[in-house]
Design an enzyme around this catalytic site. Structure first.
Site, PDB file in Angstrom:
ATOM      1  N   ARG A 177       1.408  11.997  -9.593  1.00 39.75           N
ATOM      2  CA  ARG A 177       1.857  10.611  -9.342  1.00 39.75           C
ATOM      3  C   ARG A 177       3.243  10.364  -9.918  1.00 39.75           C
ATOM      4  NH1 ARG A 177      -2.501   7.475  -7.469  1.00 39.75           N
ATOM      5  NH2 ARG A 177      -4.544   8.005  -8.297  1.00 39.75           N
ATOM      6  N   GLU A 215       0.850  -1.197   0.000  1.00 42.77           N
ATOM      7  CA  GLU A 215       0.000   0.000   0.000  1.00 42.77           C
ATOM      8  C   GLU A 215       0.877   1.235   0.000  1.00 42.77           C
ATOM      9  OE1 GLU A 215      -2.527   1.315  -0.792  1.00 42.77           O
ATOM     10  OE2 GLU A 215      -4.066   1.410   0.761  1.00 42.77           O
ATOM     11  N   ASP A 216       0.379   2.314  -0.596  1.00 41.84           N
ATOM     12  CA  ASP A 216       1.167   3.548  -0.629  1.00 41.84           C
ATOM     13  C   ASP A 216       1.151   4.264   0.720  1.00 41.84           C
ATOM     14  OD1 ASP A 216      -1.538   4.151  -0.905  1.00 41.84           O
ATOM     15  OD2 ASP A 216      -1.293   5.546  -2.570  1.00 41.84           O
ATOM     16  N   PHE A 228      -0.807  16.432   3.840  1.00 40.50           N
ATOM     17  CA  PHE A 228      -1.091  15.802   2.553  1.00 40.50           C
ATOM     18  C   PHE A 228       0.173  15.731   1.706  1.00 40.50           C
ATOM     19  CE2 PHE A 228      -2.999  15.081  -1.542  1.00 40.50           C
ATOM     20  CZ  PHE A 228      -3.982  14.169  -1.206  1.00 40.50           C
ATOM     21  N   ASP A 244      -3.753   6.123   6.293  1.00 45.08           N
ATOM     22  CA  ASP A 244      -4.195   7.355   6.925  1.00 45.08           C
ATOM     23  C   ASP A 244      -5.138   6.968   8.065  1.00 45.08           C
ATOM     24  OD1 ASP A 244      -4.626  10.067   7.269  1.00 45.08           O
ATOM     25  OD2 ASP A 244      -6.038  10.246   5.626  1.00 45.08           O
TER      26      ASP A 244
END
Ligand code: IMP
Ligand code: MG
Length: 174
Positions: free
Chosen positions: A164, A96-97, A151, A100
């Site tokens: 990206r 997973e990136d 963010f 959160d």
């Protein structure tokens, strides 16, 4: 660099950390068969760098999910693209990136465990925004970096599908 971005993790810092993670993951896989799954789309760049450093019997697979907007409390998740490999009897590593709140991710884990029933399910996440976690008890086996609750974009992570392609990870300042 674009002036509304501030670098958090450089290309070199990411490269070194991905290499370190690959050593640990190779130890875990050993002589077993593993299915390594990228959670689309954000994890793809990290996944590609990590996957080419893995050794042994590893299979590539992808899953794509969408959170149900306005249903955060249940964390329900819609599967847009499911696995094509059968991970039964194999180790499954979910890549997973970023983690959160954890709502989407928890639902995804429950889905994979109950429907695909891998021998073992382990998580490898590049970025952990631990401060913002709303879900208890997520066991992250491998974490690239723990980052502040801001963010970030780049290295696969987007803001409205942009950024990206940046080779580094940056805070978005505006
Ligand atoms: P959660 O853990 O269920 O809150 O959702 C995590 C998802 O939100 C990730 O898979 C990303 O798609 C997105 N996300 C959370 N924080 C960021 C960020 O800082 N940059 C880009 N996407 C983010
Ligand atoms: Mg994601």
């Amino acid at each position: 660099m674009k002036d509304n971005l501030q670098v958090l993790l450089s290309e070199e810092e990411i490269r070194v950390r991905v290499q370190e993670l690959s050593v640990e993951i190779n130890d875990y896989i050993g002589d077993d068969e593993a299915v390594v799954v990228a959670n689309l789309k954000g994890a793809v760049i990290f996944y590609a760098d990590l996957f080419r450093l893995l050794r042994g019997s590893v299979r590539m697979d992808f899953i794509e999910t969408q959170s149900y907007v306005g249903d955060k409390s249940s964390g329900a998740v819609k599967i847009l693209k499911d696995l094509s490999e059968d991970p039964r009897g194999k180790k499954l590593i979910l890549v997973e990136d970023i983690l959160d709140t954890g709502y989407t991710f928890r639902a995804l884990l429950e889905y994979i465990s109950s429907v695909h029933k891998p021998l073992e399910l382990k998580i490898c996440v590049l970025l952990d925004k631990q401060e913002n976690r709303k879900v208890e008890g997520l066991d992250l086996e491998w974490v690239g970096f723990t980052i502040p609750n801001k963010f970030v974009v780049g290295y696969g992570l987007d803001c409205d599908q942009n950024f990206r392609n940046l080779p580094y990870i940056a805070y978005k300042t505006s």
